[in-house]
Design an enzyme around this catalytic site. Structure first.
Site, PDB file in Angstrom:
ATOM      1  N   LYS A  37      -9.307   6.353  -0.593  1.00 34.17           N
ATOM      2  CA  LYS A  37      -9.550   5.016  -1.151  1.00 34.17           C
ATOM      3  C   LYS A  37      -8.292   4.598  -1.908  1.00 34.17           C
ATOM      4  O   LYS A  37      -8.010   5.091  -2.992  1.00 34.17           O
ATOM      5  CB  LYS A  37     -10.748   5.004  -2.113  1.00 34.17           C
ATOM      6  CG  LYS A  37     -11.114   3.553  -2.466  1.00 34.17           C
ATOM      7  CD  LYS A  37     -11.707   3.362  -3.841  1.00 34.17           C
ATOM      8  CE  LYS A  37     -10.733   3.311  -4.946  1.00 34.17           C
ATOM      9  NZ  LYS A  37      -9.899   2.095  -5.052  1.00 34.17           N
ATOM     10  N   ARG A  75      -5.551  -2.868  -5.890  1.00 35.34           N
ATOM     11  CA  ARG A  75      -4.498  -3.805  -6.304  1.00 35.34           C
ATOM     12  C   ARG A  75      -3.284  -3.753  -5.370  1.00 35.34           C
ATOM     13  O   ARG A  75      -2.497  -4.680  -5.333  1.00 35.34           O
ATOM     14  CB  ARG A  75      -4.071  -3.470  -7.736  1.00 35.34           C
ATOM     15  CG  ARG A  75      -5.246  -3.518  -8.703  1.00 35.34           C
ATOM     16  CD  ARG A  75      -4.796  -3.934 -10.054  1.00 35.34           C
ATOM     17  NE  ARG A  75      -4.674  -2.792 -10.944  1.00 35.34           N
ATOM     18  CZ  ARG A  75      -4.317  -2.910 -12.226  1.00 35.34           C
ATOM     19  NH1 ARG A  75      -4.014  -4.087 -12.732  1.00 35.34           N
ATOM     20  NH2 ARG A  75      -4.249  -1.854 -12.982  1.00 35.34           N
ATOM     21  N   CYS A  87       3.900   7.020 -14.670  1.00 31.66           N
ATOM     22  CA  CYS A  87       3.231   7.958 -15.578  1.00 31.66           C
ATOM     23  C   CYS A  87       4.226   8.914 -16.192  1.00 31.66           C
ATOM     24  O   CYS A  87       3.882   9.681 -17.075  1.00 31.66           O
ATOM     25  CB  CYS A  87       2.135   8.720 -14.839  1.00 31.66           C
ATOM     26  SG  CYS A  87       2.805   9.799 -13.590  1.00 31.66           S
ATOM     27  N   GLU A 107      -0.872   4.274 -24.321  1.00 30.74           N
ATOM     28  CA  GLU A 107      -0.098   4.130 -23.088  1.00 30.74           C
ATOM     29  C   GLU A 107       0.086   2.632 -22.824  1.00 30.74           C
ATOM     30  O   GLU A 107      -0.878   1.940 -22.469  1.00 30.74           O
ATOM     31  CB  GLU A 107      -0.815   4.775 -21.906  1.00 30.74           C
ATOM     32  CG  GLU A 107      -0.011   4.614 -20.626  1.00 30.74           C
ATOM     33  CD  GLU A 107      -0.649   5.239 -19.403  1.00 30.74           C
ATOM     34  OE1 GLU A 107      -1.866   5.090 -19.203  1.00 30.74           O
ATOM     35  OE2 GLU A 107       0.098   5.868 -18.626  1.00 30.74           O
TER      36      GLU A 107
END
Ligand code: NAD
Length: 492
Positions: free
Chosen positions: A176, A180, A284, A385
Site C-alpha cells: 500500500k 499522497r 527521517c 519532528e
C-alpha cells in the site's frame, strides 16, 4: 504528465479499477496542478488481493530461490533503464529536486541488488552428530502473504527496503503506497509486471488508514512492514502484533548533530545544509537540531546563515534548484506554526524562510531554509519532528552535555558528530542513543546491506528494513532433527 491519471490497483497480475468510487487527488506540490487521482480501495478489494496473493504463494514458495532472483535481475535492468522517468515522477508528485529523486532511485536499486544475493543470505545452519547418529539443521522458509506500507517522503525507496527481500525469500506481497505520492509506485509496478513476476507475487492496493487497518486485521497477512510517523507506527505495531503478526514499524525522528569547534568549517557547513534542507527537511534522517559545543556557535552560526540564505528554492524539476516545496499547504501551515511557537518560546530567528514566494509558482507549498538559534532544550523546536526545512541551534559546553541532551530526546533514528577529535567521536559513537550514527556525515543512511536501525520512538519491532534483517524478518526458521540408523536400511 498533462492528462490526469486515474490510478488502478495491481492484483494477481492485472490492473484493476477500484469500484469504491472514492478518490484522492494527487497534486504537484510545486504548482498545485492535479497529477492523478488515487482510489480509496474498499475492504473487499483488499481482501480479494490478499486471497489471490495467498493462492499465488502456494506455487511461488516452491520456485527455486535461484529462479526467484532472476525476476530481480530483470527488474534491476528495467529500473536502471527507467531511472530518469522515475526520478521525474518522484519530483512531480513529491517536490524534491531531480538529483534527490535520482539519489532515491539509486538507493531503491541497491536493495534489489542486495536481494539478488538471497540464495546465500537465506542459507540455514547444520550441525552433524548432535547426538550419536543424529543431525540437526535449521532452514528458513517464507511466511506467506506480507504487507508493506510506505510513507510519502520516499515514494520509491522505502517500499524497496522490503519488496525485493520479501519476494526473493518466497513470500508474496501486498503493497500500500502512500496516498499522497502513489504515482511512482504505479510506475514501479508496471516495471515489476514487465520483469515477469508470476501473477499474484507482487500486488498493490491503493488507499489510506482503512486499508492499513484492513491489512493489520487480515488473518492471511503474516507480517507488516511499516514506515511512517511515530503515532501511526505505534498503532500499527500494537494492532498488528495483537493480531499475531510479525511487525516492523519505523516511526518519526528528531536528529541532533553535535558540532565541535575543531570541525572543518567548509565541509561541515556544506554537509549540514544538505542534511537540514535536502528534500526540504522531509527526511527521517534530516539534521534538525545542531548542538554547538565549546564555542563552535561563534564559528558555525555565521557560516550556516550565509549558506542557508544562498540555497536556491523552487520547482525541483529545474536543474538550478537546490530545494523544493513541502508536501502540502497543510504541512506548510503546520511548519510555519511550529516556527512561530518556537519564537514565542524564546528562540531567535537567524534565517526566516516563511512567506516564501517563488515567481511563477505562487501555488506551491514553499518555505525557504529557516534557522532558529537559542532554541530551548525542552521547547517545541528541539523536541518536535518538524519535517520541514527548519534547523534549530542550541549551545552547550562539553560533549558530555551534548550527549545528555541528545539521549533525553524521545527519538533515536540518527545522531551525528562533526569533529577532528577521534576520542570525542568514539565517545559519541559509543554513548549516543540512536541506531544510525554519523561521524562527519550529515545523513547517516545505511547502505542496503546494513539494517536501517532506528531506536526508541523511531522504531517499534525487532528486525529493521534492508539486508540481513529483512531476510530474517521475511523468513521463519524451521529446525529439523534427523536420525537415519544404518541398521534400518538395506545394505548397499
Ligand atoms: P504517516 O504516518 O502519515 O503515513 C504513513 C502511512 O500510514 C501511509 O501509507 C498512510 O496512508 C498511512 N496512515 C496514515 N495515517 C494513518 C492512520 N491513522 N492509521 C493507519 N494508517 C495511516 O507518515 P507520512 O507523513 O507519510 O511520512 C512521514 C513520516 O514518516 C515522518 O514522521 C518520518 O519521520 C517518517 N519516516 C520514518 C522513516 C524511518 O525510517 N524511521 C523513514 C521515512 C519516513
Amino acid at each position: 504528465m498533462s492528462e490526469q491519471l486515474e490510478l488502478q490497483n495491481y492484483v494477481n497480475g492485472k490492473w484493476v479499477s477500484s469500484a469504491s468510487g472514492k478518490f484522492r487527488d494527487v497534486p504537484n506540490p510545486a504548482t498545485g496542478e492535479i497529477l492523478a487521482k488515487a482510489p480509496a480501495s474498499s475492504a473487499a478489494e483488499l481482501d480479494e488481493a490478499v486471497q489471490l496473493a495467498h493462492k499465488a504463494f502456494q506455487d511461488w514458495r516452491k520456485v527455486p530461490v535461484t529462479k526467484r532472483i532472476q525476476y530481480l535481475f530483470a527488474l534491476k535492468t528495467l529500473l536502471e533503464a527507467n531511472v530518469e522517468d522515475l526520478a521525474r515522477i518522484i519530483t512531480l508528485e513529491h517536490g524534491k529536486t531531480m538529483d534527490e529523486s535520482r539519489g532515491e532511485m539509486r538507493r531503491a536499486i541497491e536493495n534489489v541488488e542486495v536481494a539478488c544475493g538471497t540464495p546465500m543470505l537465506m542459507m540455514g545452519d547444520v550441525v552433524e552428530d548432535v547426538a550419536p547418529g543424529i543431525d540437526e539443521f535449521m532452514i528458513r522458509q517464507p511466511l506467506g502473504v506480507v504487507g508493506i506500507i510506505s510513507p510519502f517522503n520516499f515514494p520509491a525507496m522505502i517500499a524497496f527496503w522490503f519488496i525485493p527481500y520479501a519476494v526473493a525469500t518466497g513470500n508474496t506481497a501486498v503493497v500500500k503506497p502512500s496516498s499522497r505520492v502513489p504515482i511512482t509506485m504505479d510506475k514501479l509496478f508496471r516495471l515489476m509486471e514487465e520483469a515477469g513476476f508470476p501473477a499474484g507475487v507482487v500486488n498493490m492496493v491503493h488507499g489510506g488508514a482503512d486499508i492499513v487497518n484492513g491489512m493489520l486485521d487480515h488473518p492471511m497477512i503474516k507480517s507488516i512492514s511499516f514506515v511512517g510517523s511515530t503515532e501511526v507506527a505505534k498503532h500499527v505495531y500494537s494492532r498488528g502484533t495483537a493480531n499475531g503478526k510479525r511487525v516492523s514499524a519505523a516511526g518519526g525522528a528528531k536528529n541532533p548533530v553535535l558540532i565541535l569547534p575543531d570541525a572543518d568549517v567548509e565541509t561541515t557547513t556544506a554537509i549540514m545544509m544538505d542534511s537540514a534542507f535536502g528534500c526540504s527537511g522531509q527526511r527521517c534522517l534530516a539534521a534538525s537540531t545542531a548542538i554547538m559545543i565549546g564555542g563552535a556557535d561563534k564559528i558555525f552560526i555565521p557560516a550556516f546563515a550565509e549558506a542557508a540564505t544562498k540555497r536556491v528554492t523552487g520547482y525541483g524539476i529545474q536543474p538550478e534548484v537546490q530545494m523544493g516545496p513541502v508536501i502540502s499547504p497543510q504541512d506548510k501551515a503546520r511548519i510555519e506554526n511550529l516556527i512561530q511557537q518556537g519564537l514565542n518560546e524564546g528562540a531567535e530567528m537567524l534565517v526566516d524562510g516563511r512567506n516564501a514566494v517563488i515567481p511563477g509558482y505562487e501555488n506551491g507549498n514553499f518555505i525557504k531554509p529557516t534557522i532558529l538559534v537559542d532554541t530551548p532544550v525542552n521547547g517545541i523546536i528541539a523536541t518536535t519532528e518538524v519535517f520541514g526545512p527548519v534547523l534549530g541551534i542550541m549551545s552547550c559546553n562539553t560533549v558530555e552535555d551534548a550527549i545528555k541532551i541528545m539521549n533525553e530526546g524521545e527519538y533515536g533514528n540518527m545522531g551525528s558528530i562533526f569533529t577532528r577529535d577521534g576520542s570525542a567521536a568514539r565517545k559519541f559513537r559509543n554513548e549516543a542513543d540512536a541506531g544510525n550514527i554519523g561521524i562527519n556525515i550529515g545523513v547517516a543512511a545505511p547502505m542496503a546491506f546494513f539494517p536501517f536501525s532506528g531506536w526508541k520512538n523511531s522504531f517499534f519491532g525487532d528486525l529493521h528494513g534492508q539486508g540481513k534483517h529483512a531476510i530474517e524478518f521475511f523468513t521463519q526458521t524451521k529446525v529439523v532433527i534427523e536420525r537415519w540408523p544404518r541398521e534400518w536400511s538395506r545394505k548397499f
